[in-house]
Motif scaffolding. Structure first.
Motif, short mmCIF file in Angstrom:
data_model
loop_
_atom_site.label_atom_id
_atom_site.label_comp_id
_atom_site.label_asym_id
_atom_site.label_seq_id
_atom_site.Cartn_x
_atom_site.Cartn_y
_atom_site.Cartn_z
N UNK A 40 130.85 50.73 -26.03
CA UNK A 40 129.60 50.09 -25.61
C UNK A 40 128.77 50.99 -24.69
N UNK A 41 127.44 50.94 -24.89
CA UNK A 41 126.55 51.81 -24.13
C UNK A 41 125.19 51.17 -23.93
N UNK A 42 124.43 51.77 -23.01
CA UNK A 42 123.04 51.40 -22.76
C UNK A 42 122.20 52.68 -22.86
N UNK A 115 118.47 50.07 -12.46
CA UNK A 115 119.13 48.92 -11.84
C UNK A 115 119.47 47.87 -12.88
N UNK A 116 118.53 47.57 -13.76
CA UNK A 116 118.77 46.57 -14.80
C UNK A 116 119.93 47.00 -15.71
N UNK A 117 119.92 48.27 -16.13
CA UNK A 117 120.98 48.75 -17.01
C UNK A 117 122.34 48.74 -16.32
N UNK A 119 123.23 46.63 -14.09
CA UNK A 119 123.63 45.22 -14.10
C UNK A 119 124.16 44.81 -15.47
N UNK A 120 123.52 45.29 -16.53
CA UNK A 120 124.00 44.98 -17.89
C UNK A 120 125.42 45.52 -18.06
N UNK A 121 125.63 46.76 -17.64
CA UNK A 121 126.97 47.35 -17.75
C UNK A 121 127.98 46.58 -16.90
N UNK A 122 127.58 46.22 -15.71
CA UNK A 122 128.48 45.47 -14.83
C UNK A 122 128.85 44.14 -15.47
N UNK A 123 127.88 43.48 -16.04
CA UNK A 123 128.15 42.20 -16.70
C UNK A 123 129.09 42.38 -17.88
N UNK A 124 129.04 43.52 -18.52
CA UNK A 124 129.93 43.81 -19.64
C UNK A 124 131.27 44.37 -19.14
N UNK A 125 131.43 44.41 -17.83
CA UNK A 125 132.64 44.92 -17.17
C UNK A 125 132.94 46.37 -17.55
N UNK A 126 131.86 47.14 -17.61
CA UNK A 126 131.99 48.57 -17.84
C UNK A 126 131.63 49.30 -16.57
N UNK A 127 132.06 50.52 -16.47
CA UNK A 127 131.69 51.35 -15.34
C UNK A 127 130.68 52.38 -15.80
N UNK A 128 129.60 52.46 -15.09
CA UNK A 128 128.55 53.40 -15.44
C UNK A 128 128.74 54.70 -14.65
N UNK A 129 128.94 55.78 -15.35
CA UNK A 129 129.06 57.08 -14.70
C UNK A 129 127.72 57.50 -14.11
N UNK A 130 126.65 56.84 -14.51
CA UNK A 130 125.31 57.17 -14.03
C UNK A 130 125.14 56.80 -12.56
N UNK A 131 125.70 55.67 -12.15
CA UNK A 131 125.53 55.17 -10.79
C UNK A 131 126.90 54.85 -10.17
N UNK A 132 127.71 55.88 -9.86
CA UNK A 132 129.06 55.64 -9.36
C UNK A 132 129.10 54.77 -8.11
N UNK A 133 128.11 54.82 -7.27
CA UNK A 133 128.10 54.05 -6.04
C UNK A 133 128.01 52.56 -6.33
N UNK A 134 127.50 52.20 -7.51
CA UNK A 134 127.33 50.79 -7.84
C UNK A 134 128.44 50.26 -8.72
#
Length: 138
Positions: A40-42, A115-117, A119-134
Motif C-alpha cells: 500500500x502507498x500514497x 499532513x493529509x497523506x 494521516x491516511x497512512x496512519x489510518x492504514x496503520x502504515x509507517x511513512x518513511x517520508x515523515x519519521x517524526x510522525x
C-alpha cells in the motif's frame, strides 16, 4: 526532465515542472508499478511548477493506467498540490476522463498535502518513511 520522482517507503513524491512529456508518463507509470509491488502507498503530486500537460500526454497516462493491475486497494490516496489554472484544468480533466482508483484531494500548500497523506497512512496503520517524526510507535 520535467518530472522528479522520489520513493520513501509507502510514499511516492512526484514533482512536476515545465511541460509534461511522454517520457515523464513512462517514468511515472514505472514508479507506480514499483510502489504497487512494495505494498500500500500514497502519492503526493506537486504541480506547483507545472506549465502545461498536453492532452495527448494526459491520455497516455490514462491509457497506461488502464493496462495496470487494479490499484484500488493498494493506492490509498493521491494529494495534488495545485496552484495554477493549467494544473487545475489538467486535474479536473483527468478525473472526468478516467476517475482515479483512489481518493484524490487537491491542496494549495504542499505541507497540507503531506499532513493529509501521513494521516491516511496512519489510518492504514502504515509507517511513512517520508515523515519519521510522525510515525506511530509499534
Amino acid at each position: 526532465m520535467t518530472l522528479t520522482l522520489s520513493q520513501h517507503g509507502s510514499f511516492l513524491d512526484v514533482i512536476v515542472t515545465q511541460t509534461l512529456t511522454p517520457d515523464d508518463v513512462a517514468d511515472l507509470l514505472r514508479a507506480i508499478d514499483a510502489q504497487r509491488l512494495r505494498g500500500p502507498f500514497v502519492i503526493l503530486t506537486d504541480t506547483s511548477g507545472m506549465k502545461a500537460a498536453p492532452r495527448p500526454v494526459v491520455m497516455l497516462f490514462v491509457e497506461g493506467m488502464k493496462t495496470r493491475p487494479p490499484l484500488r486497494d493498494i493506492w490509498l490516496a493521491n494529494a495534488v498540490v495545485v496552484n495554477s489554472p493549467a494544473a487545475r484544468f489538467v486535474l479536473s480533466t483527468l478525473l472526468m476522463i478516467a476517475p482515479m482508483p483512489t481518493q484524490v484531494k487537491a491542496f494549495d500548500k504542499r505541507a497540507d498535502a503531506e499532513t493529509w497523506l501521513t494521516d491516511v497512512l496512519r489510518q492504514a496503520q502504515l509507517k511513512s518513511a517520508r515523515n519519521p517524526a510522525q510515525q506511530e510507535n509499534p
